[in-house]
Design a protein around this motif. Structure first.
Motif, PDB file in Angstrom:
ATOM      1  N   SER A 101      16.085  -7.750 -23.896  1.00 35.71           N
ATOM      2  CA  SER A 101      15.457  -8.014 -25.181  1.00 35.71           C
ATOM      3  C   SER A 101      14.480  -9.168 -24.990  1.00 35.71           C
ATOM      4  O   SER A 101      14.311  -9.659 -23.872  1.00 35.71           O
ATOM      5  CB  SER A 101      16.517  -8.345 -26.243  1.00 35.71           C
ATOM      6  OG  SER A 101      17.322  -9.422 -25.822  1.00 35.71           O
ATOM      7  N   GLY A 111      14.488   0.881 -28.787  1.00 36.88           N
ATOM      8  CA  GLY A 111      15.570   0.064 -29.314  1.00 36.88           C
ATOM      9  C   GLY A 111      16.974   0.489 -28.943  1.00 36.88           C
ATOM     10  O   GLY A 111      17.940  -0.158 -29.347  1.00 36.88           O
ATOM     11  N   GLY A 122      15.617  -4.325 -26.613  1.00 33.92           N
ATOM     12  CA  GLY A 122      14.372  -4.759 -27.228  1.00 33.92           C
ATOM     13  C   GLY A 122      13.154  -3.958 -26.797  1.00 33.92           C
ATOM     14  O   GLY A 122      12.027  -4.430 -26.960  1.00 33.92           O
ATOM     15  N   SER A 151      22.079  -1.697 -28.065  1.00 36.28           N
ATOM     16  CA  SER A 151      20.774  -1.985 -28.646  1.00 36.28           C
ATOM     17  C   SER A 151      19.984  -2.809 -27.639  1.00 36.28           C
ATOM     18  O   SER A 151      20.546  -3.627 -26.916  1.00 36.28           O
ATOM     19  CB  SER A 151      20.941  -2.762 -29.964  1.00 36.28           C
ATOM     20  OG  SER A 151      21.679  -3.950 -29.758  1.00 36.28           O
TER      21      SER A 151
END
Length: 232
Positions: A44, A79, A75, A73
């Motif tokens: 992320s 996603g 980044g 999840s």
């Protein structure tokens, strides 16, 4: 972890169940982590040392065989990261062995999809594992086939549900990918501890990062990663 009988269901749809797999185990897991690091690299925004990720998956095991799915999840890539894997676990000559295949899927950017074969051997608190890229690309990097990742993991159980954790891994890219200048071999590390909290809950704190920051940038920075997980 719950045991379920799969023989009748499998017979109903015409699947042949291997001997010893009649009694299978199905489990699930959930986790919340302060920063998702994969092989030492941020998954992320690298400008944030804390950017929580939700993770979880399912596992089936029976007769030495296993199948599983894990998700997180991230980044980039739409996603979401979805991993599907399967293989065989067993013991020989006092070693814990594991052979399998793993498919990384990124629904938002299929160009990142990567396939690896892996093998590991464990003895006591130590486990050595090698993963080999067989897809044409390594997470979007062209000519990634043949890239390899070797890791050594250690876990020492202490009293009170506490365990000390240590990891070192090295990524070595296929020569064509290196020559193109898009990647550089690097080494990652992890040092931390976990604590069993009861009722399937556990907490972990670790320092995680990688070298070659001059090439890779802030994604390789060392981070304190805190994780709370639950086995279902």
């Amino acid at each position: 972890m719950k045991k379920i009988v799969i023989t009748a269901a499998a017979a109903a749809i015409g699947i042949i169940v291997p001997a010893g797999a009649a009694q299978a185990e199905l489990s699930a897991n959930l986790a919340l982590t302060s920063k998702y690091k994969f092989r030492g690299q941020d998954q992320s925004d690298a400008s944030d040392s804390v950017l929580p990720a939700i993770q979880g998956g399912f596992d089936w095991a029976g007769g030495g065989l296993y199948l599983g799915n894990w998700n997180s999840s991230i980044g980039f890539g739409g996603g979401t990261e979805m991993d599907f894997y399967g293989g065989w676990r067993g013991e020989a000559a006092g070693l814990s062995l594991d052979l399998g295949a793993l498919q990384y899927l990124y629904p938002g950017d299929t160009d990142l999809n990567t396939t690896e074969l892996y093998a590991s051997a464990g003895y006591g608190p130590l486990t050595a594992k090698y993963s080999h890229t067989v897809s044409s690309k390594w997470f979007g990097v062209a000519d990634g086939r043949g890239s390899g990742y070797f890791e050594l993991n250690g876990k020492m159980e202490l009293a009170g549900g506490i365990a000390l954790l240590a990891h070192v891994g090295t990524t070595r890219f296929a020569s064509k990918a290196r020559k193109a200048g898009a990647v550089a071999d690097y080494t990652d590390y992890k040092l931390g501890a976990s604590l069993g909290l009861g009722n399937g809950f556990s907490a972990e704190a670790a320092w995680v990062g990688a070298d070659k920051g001059r090439f890779w940038g802030d994604v390789n920075d060392g981070r304190v990663v805190l994780t709370l997980s639950k086995s279902l």
